[in-house]
Design a protein around this motif. Structure first.
Motif, PDB file in Angstrom:
ATOM      1  N   THR A  67      25.092  71.460  49.102  1.00  0.00           N
ATOM      2  CA  THR A  67      25.378  70.181  48.463  1.00  0.00           C
ATOM      3  C   THR A  67      26.832  69.778  48.700  1.00  0.00           C
ATOM      4  N   LEU A  68      27.030  68.478  48.871  1.00  0.00           N
ATOM      5  CA  LEU A  68      28.353  67.939  49.149  1.00  0.00           C
ATOM      6  C   LEU A  68      28.479  66.600  48.437  1.00  0.00           C
ATOM      7  N   HIS A  69      29.553  66.436  47.666  1.00  0.00           N
ATOM      8  CA  HIS A  69      29.765  65.207  46.909  1.00  0.00           C
ATOM      9  C   HIS A  69      31.120  64.618  47.309  1.00  0.00           C
ATOM     10  N   VAL A  70      31.100  63.352  47.710  1.00  0.00           N
ATOM     11  CA  VAL A  70      32.324  62.685  48.162  1.00  0.00           C
ATOM     12  C   VAL A  70      32.435  61.318  47.495  1.00  0.00           C
ATOM     13  N   GLU A  71      33.654  60.768  47.521  1.00  0.00           N
ATOM     14  CA  GLU A  71      33.850  59.450  46.950  1.00  0.00           C
ATOM     15  C   GLU A  71      34.997  58.735  47.662  1.00  0.00           C
ATOM     16  N   ALA A  72      35.041  57.418  47.479  1.00  0.00           N
ATOM     17  CA  ALA A  72      36.125  56.600  48.024  1.00  0.00           C
ATOM     18  C   ALA A  72      36.038  55.225  47.373  1.00  0.00           C
ATOM     19  N   PRO A  73      37.153  54.504  47.316  1.00  0.00           N
ATOM     20  CA  PRO A  73      37.094  53.137  46.791  1.00  0.00           C
ATOM     21  C   PRO A  73      36.156  52.287  47.639  1.00  0.00           C
ATOM     22  N   ALA A  74      35.324  51.481  46.973  1.00  0.00           N
ATOM     23  CA  ALA A  74      34.468  50.545  47.694  1.00  0.00           C
ATOM     24  C   ALA A  74      35.338  49.593  48.511  1.00  0.00           C
ATOM     25  N   PRO A  75      34.901  49.142  49.700  1.00  0.00           N
ATOM     26  CA  PRO A  75      33.533  49.253  50.221  1.00  0.00           C
ATOM     27  C   PRO A  75      33.273  50.445  51.129  1.00  0.00           C
ATOM     28  N   ALA A  76      34.135  51.464  51.159  1.00  0.00           N
ATOM     29  CA  ALA A  76      33.862  52.638  51.994  1.00  0.00           C
ATOM     30  C   ALA A  76      32.446  53.153  51.713  1.00  0.00           C
ATOM     31  N   PRO A  77      31.740  53.603  52.743  1.00  0.00           N
ATOM     32  CA  PRO A  77      32.206  53.909  54.092  1.00  0.00           C
ATOM     33  C   PRO A  77      32.282  52.711  55.045  1.00  0.00           C
ATOM     34  N   LEU A  78      32.077  51.506  54.566  1.00  0.00           N
ATOM     35  CA  LEU A  78      32.262  50.328  55.401  1.00  0.00           C
ATOM     36  C   LEU A  78      33.744  49.994  55.506  1.00  0.00           C
ATOM     37  N   ASN A  79      34.144  49.449  56.659  1.00  0.00           N
ATOM     38  CA  ASN A  79      35.502  48.927  56.776  1.00  0.00           C
ATOM     39  C   ASN A  79      35.496  47.439  56.449  1.00  0.00           C
ATOM     40  N   ALA A  80      36.646  46.812  56.513  1.00  0.00           N
ATOM     41  CA  ALA A  80      36.746  45.411  56.107  1.00  0.00           C
ATOM     42  C   ALA A  80      35.876  44.500  56.968  1.00  0.00           C
ATOM     43  N   GLN A  81      35.854  44.749  58.275  1.00  0.00           N
ATOM     44  CA  GLN A  81      35.049  43.913  59.171  1.00  0.00           C
ATOM     45  C   GLN A  81      33.562  44.073  58.877  1.00  0.00           C
ATOM     46  N   GLU A  82      33.126  45.306  58.649  1.00  0.00           N
ATOM     47  CA  GLU A  82      31.715  45.557  58.336  1.00  0.00           C
ATOM     48  C   GLU A  82      31.344  44.957  56.990  1.00  0.00           C
ATOM     49  N   TRP A  83      32.271  45.013  56.053  1.00  0.00           N
ATOM     50  CA  TRP A  83      32.025  44.415  54.744  1.00  0.00           C
ATOM     51  C   TRP A  83      31.832  42.905  54.865  1.00  0.00           C
ATOM     52  N   ARG A  84      32.666  42.251  55.663  1.00  0.00           N
ATOM     53  CA  ARG A  84      32.531  40.806  55.874  1.00  0.00           C
ATOM     54  C   ARG A  84      31.193  40.480  56.532  1.00  0.00           C
ATOM     55  N   LYS A  85      30.801  41.313  57.478  1.00  0.00           N
ATOM     56  CA  LYS A  85      29.515  41.108  58.159  1.00  0.00           C
ATOM     57  C   LYS A  85      28.367  41.187  57.157  1.00  0.00           C
ATOM     58  N   ALA A  86      28.407  42.171  56.280  1.00  0.00           N
ATOM     59  CA  ALA A  86      27.348  42.320  55.277  1.00  0.00           C
ATOM     60  C   ALA A  86      27.335  41.136  54.320  1.00  0.00           C
ATOM     61  N   ALA A  87      28.514  40.720  53.888  1.00  0.00           N
ATOM     62  CA  ALA A  87      28.599  39.591  52.961  1.00  0.00           C
ATOM     63  C   ALA A  87      28.092  38.304  53.608  1.00  0.00           C
ATOM     64  N   GLU A  88      28.479  38.075  54.848  1.00  0.00           N
ATOM     65  CA  GLU A  88      28.043  36.866  55.545  1.00  0.00           C
ATOM     66  C   GLU A  88      26.528  36.842  55.733  1.00  0.00           C
ATOM     67  N   ALA A  89      25.942  38.017  55.941  1.00  0.00           N
ATOM     68  CA  ALA A  89      24.497  38.092  56.154  1.00  0.00           C
ATOM     69  C   ALA A  89      23.716  37.919  54.860  1.00  0.00           C
ATOM     70  N   ASP A  90      24.214  38.467  53.758  1.00  0.00           N
ATOM     71  CA  ASP A  90      23.431  38.515  52.526  1.00  0.00           C
ATOM     72  C   ASP A  90      23.815  37.481  51.473  1.00  0.00           C
ATOM     73  N   LEU A  91      25.009  36.910  51.573  1.00  0.00           N
ATOM     74  CA  LEU A  91      25.419  35.914  50.585  1.00  0.00           C
ATOM     75  C   LEU A  91      24.512  34.681  50.555  1.00  0.00           C
ATOM     76  N   PRO A  92      24.092  34.130  51.701  1.00  0.00           N
ATOM     77  CA  PRO A  92      23.225  32.947  51.640  1.00  0.00           C
ATOM     78  C   PRO A  92      21.953  33.186  50.830  1.00  0.00           C
ATOM     79  N   LYS A  93      21.330  34.354  51.014  1.00  0.00           N
ATOM     80  CA  LYS A  93      20.117  34.654  50.249  1.00  0.00           C
ATOM     81  C   LYS A  93      20.429  34.802  48.771  1.00  0.00           C
ATOM     82  N   MET A  94      21.533  35.486  48.462  1.00  0.00           N
ATOM     83  CA  MET A  94      21.909  35.668  47.067  1.00  0.00           C
ATOM     84  C   MET A  94      22.163  34.330  46.394  1.00  0.00           C
ATOM     85  N   ARG A  95      22.867  33.461  47.074  1.00  0.00           N
ATOM     86  CA  ARG A  95      23.169  32.153  46.502  1.00  0.00           C
ATOM     87  C   ARG A  95      21.917  31.299  46.332  1.00  0.00           C
ATOM     88  N   GLU A  96      21.007  31.414  47.294  1.00  0.00           N
ATOM     89  CA  GLU A  96      19.755  30.653  47.205  1.00  0.00           C
ATOM     90  C   GLU A  96      18.953  31.058  45.970  1.00  0.00           C
TER      91      GLU A  96
END
Length: 207
Positions: A92-121
Motif C-alpha cells: 500500500t502507498l498513500h500520497v498527496e499534493a495540492p490540487a490539481p496535481a497530478p494534473l499540471n496547469a495546462q492539463e487542468w485548463r484542458k479539463a476545464a475547457e472540455a467539461d465546463l460547457p456541460k456543467m454550465r448547461e
C-alpha cells in the motif's frame, strides 16, 4: 474487476465554492437553486466518472509485486505527489499534493475547457444566466491517492483510489461535492499509467 477505483484528476468539489460564493453574493440565485444545480451536475458527472474508472482504473502487469511497488512509488513522486504513508510488505502507498496535481496547469485548463460547457448547461436549468459565472477551481483542496499492489497470478494488479482533503473552507460555508470533471479523470489516469510504464521500462521490467 477487483477493487473499486477512484482516481481524480482534479477537483469537482471546488465547483460548489465558485457557484455559491459568486451566485449567492451577487444575488443571482437562491441557496435551493444552487444546491439543485450542484446536485444535478454531480449526478451527471457521476455516471461518466464511474464508467471511466471501470475502463481505466485497474491494470495488471507481468512484474513482481515488489518491482511494481517501486515503480509506482517513483511514478507518483515524479508527478508531484508526496508520500504520506507506505507499507511495501503489504503493498500500500498513500500520497498527496495540492490540487490539481497530478494534473499540471495546462492539463487542468484542458479539463476545464472540455467539461465546463456541460456543467454550465446543467446548472442553467436551475440558476439561469448566472450559470456562466461557474468555474472549476482547485484552491483549498489536496488530492490524496491511495495505491495498492496485489499479487495476480504471474503478475501484479495495481489499483488506485482517491479522495479530496479540504485544507481551506469554502467562503460559502457549504459542503463540497465529490465528483471530479470526467476529462480530468481521464487525463489523470492516463498520465499515472504512462509514468508507471516509463518507470518499469527504465528498470527493464517490461519491454
Amino acid at each position: 474487476m477487483g477493487h473499486v477505483v477512484r482516481v481524480v484528476a482534479s477537483a469537482m468539489r471546488c465547483a460548489s465554492l465558485c457557484v455559491l460564493s459568486a451566485l449567492l453574493a451577487a444575488g443571482c440565485a437562491t441557496q435551493d437553486e444552487v444546491r439543485d444545480a450542484i446536485t444535478d451536475v454531480n449526478r451527471a458527472f457521476q455516471k461518466e466518472y464511474e464508467a471511466i474508472l471501470a475502463e481505466k482504473g485497474v491494470r495488471t502487469y507481468k512484474v513482481r509485486r515488489a518491482d511494481a511497488f517501486v515503480a509506482l512509488h517513483a511514478a507518483l513522486a515524479r508527478l508531484g505527489m508526496r508520500v504520506i504513508d507506505q507499507d511495501p510488505d503489504v503493498g500500500t502507498l498513500h500520497v498527496e499534493a495540492p490540487a490539481p496535481a497530478p494534473l499540471n496547469a495546462q492539463e487542468w485548463r484542458k479539463a476545464a475547457e472540455a467539461d465546463l460547457p456541460k456543467m454550465r448547461e446543467i446548472a442553467r436549468k436551475h440558476v439561469g444566466f448566472a450559470a456562466a459565472m461557474i468555474a472549476f477551481e482547485p484552491e483549498g483542496l489536496f488530492i490524496v491517492i491511495n495505491a495498492t499492489t496485489l499479487d495476480a497470478g504471474a503478475g501484479t494488479e495495481i489499483s488506485l483510489t482517491t479522495r479530496m482533503r479540504e485544507v481551506a473552507l469554502p467562503k460559502s460555508g457549504m459542503p463540497r461535492r465529490e465528483y471530479p470533471p470526467p476529462t480530468g479523470v481521464r487525463i489523470a489516469l492516463d498520465k499515472i499509467w504512462a509514468q508507471l510504464e516509463q518507470e518499469l521500462r527504465a528498470a527493464r521490467k517490461i519491454p
